[in-house]
Design a protein around this motif. Structure first.
Motif, PDB file in Angstrom:
ATOM      1  N   UNK A  23      10.770   2.349  -1.949  1.00  0.00           N
ATOM      2  CA  UNK A  23       9.866   1.515  -2.737  1.00  0.00           C
ATOM      3  C   UNK A  23       8.439   1.824  -2.291  1.00  0.00           C
ATOM      4  N   UNK A  24       7.516   1.864  -3.237  1.00  0.00           N
ATOM      5  CA  UNK A  24       6.113   2.153  -2.953  1.00  0.00           C
ATOM      6  C   UNK A  24       5.249   1.152  -3.706  1.00  0.00           C
ATOM      7  N   UNK A  25       4.245   0.619  -3.036  1.00  0.00           N
ATOM      8  CA  UNK A  25       3.260  -0.260  -3.671  1.00  0.00           C
ATOM      9  C   UNK A  25       1.887   0.255  -3.258  1.00  0.00           C
ATOM     10  N   UNK A  47      -7.170   2.823  -5.816  1.00  0.00           N
ATOM     11  CA  UNK A  47      -8.338   2.086  -5.332  1.00  0.00           C
ATOM     12  C   UNK A  47      -8.211   1.864  -3.828  1.00  0.00           C
ATOM     13  N   UNK A  48      -9.321   1.644  -3.152  1.00  0.00           N
ATOM     14  CA  UNK A  48      -9.230   1.315  -1.725  1.00  0.00           C
ATOM     15  C   UNK A  48      -8.384   0.064  -1.524  1.00  0.00           C
ATOM     16  N   UNK A  49      -7.512   0.110  -0.541  1.00  0.00           N
ATOM     17  CA  UNK A  49      -6.642  -1.026  -0.271  1.00  0.00           C
ATOM     18  C   UNK A  49      -5.544  -0.654   0.695  1.00  0.00           C
ATOM     19  N   UNK A  50      -4.428  -1.347   0.549  1.00  0.00           N
ATOM     20  CA  UNK A  50      -3.299  -1.147   1.442  1.00  0.00           C
ATOM     21  C   UNK A  50      -2.131  -0.541   0.673  1.00  0.00           C
ATOM     22  N   UNK A  51      -1.562   0.514   1.226  1.00  0.00           N
ATOM     23  CA  UNK A  51      -0.337   1.106   0.694  1.00  0.00           C
ATOM     24  C   UNK A  51       0.822   0.516   1.491  1.00  0.00           C
ATOM     25  N   UNK A  52       1.882   0.166   0.771  1.00  0.00           N
ATOM     26  CA  UNK A  52       3.110  -0.302   1.397  1.00  0.00           C
ATOM     27  C   UNK A  52       4.234   0.599   0.910  1.00  0.00           C
ATOM     28  N   UNK A  59       9.573  -1.733   5.889  1.00  0.00           N
ATOM     29  CA  UNK A  59       8.262  -1.574   5.260  1.00  0.00           C
ATOM     30  C   UNK A  59       7.278  -0.977   6.252  1.00  0.00           C
ATOM     31  N   UNK A  60       6.488  -0.034   5.750  1.00  0.00           N
ATOM     32  CA  UNK A  60       5.399   0.574   6.523  1.00  0.00           C
ATOM     33  C   UNK A  60       4.104   0.324   5.769  1.00  0.00           C
TER      34      UNK A  60
END
Length: 138
Positions: A23-25, A47-52, A59-60
């Motif tokens: 899973x990717x967010x 966009x700048x932010x957090x990848x999960x 989860x990483x």
């Protein structure tokens, strides 16, 4: 349907992660995008932010600056200017960069300088948020 897909997270200076993912967010201009195996093909701006991303049920997390994403049913490629693990982020340096960007925003600037200062502030604030969220204090 497959339970994983191949994920490549590539920063400008290094391959950050290459492997199977469940899973990717990631952040896009109009919100968060969630990817599962078999997703429709698409190309988006990151966009700048957090990848999960979920690997082997865990989860990483990582901070990403701007970039691009290419998604296919069995493959996802994220290209980012900078991708960092929370423990790689120097929170003190990020806080100083945010303070400098805020100061530049208070000064009279051209439109281009204003947008550059705003982008620098967004990058610094994102790095601080990810660092604080994942066990790092200033």
């Amino acid at each position: 349907m497959a339970k994983t897909f191949k994920l490549e997270l590539l920063a400008a200076d290094r391959p950050f992660f290459v492997g199977d993912c469940e899973h990717l967010i990631y952040p896009a201009q109009d919100g968060l995008v969630g990817i599962l195996p078999g997703h429709e093909s698409l190309v988006t701006i990151v966009s700048p932010g957090e990848i999960q991303y979920k690997v082997d049920g865990e989860w990483r997390y990582a901070s990403i600056s701007e970039g691009f994403a290419e998604i296919r049913d069995d493959y996802a490629l994220i290209l980012g200017d900078a991708i960092e693990l929370p423990e790689e982020i120097d929170a003190k340096r990020a806080a100083e960069a945010a303070a400098r960007a805020k100061e530049r925003l208070r000064q009279r600037q051209s439109i281009l300088q204003y947008y550059q200062s705003q982008a620098a502030l967004n990058r610094a604030m994102n790095r601080l948020k990810v660092s604080r969220r994942h066990n790092h204090e200033i």
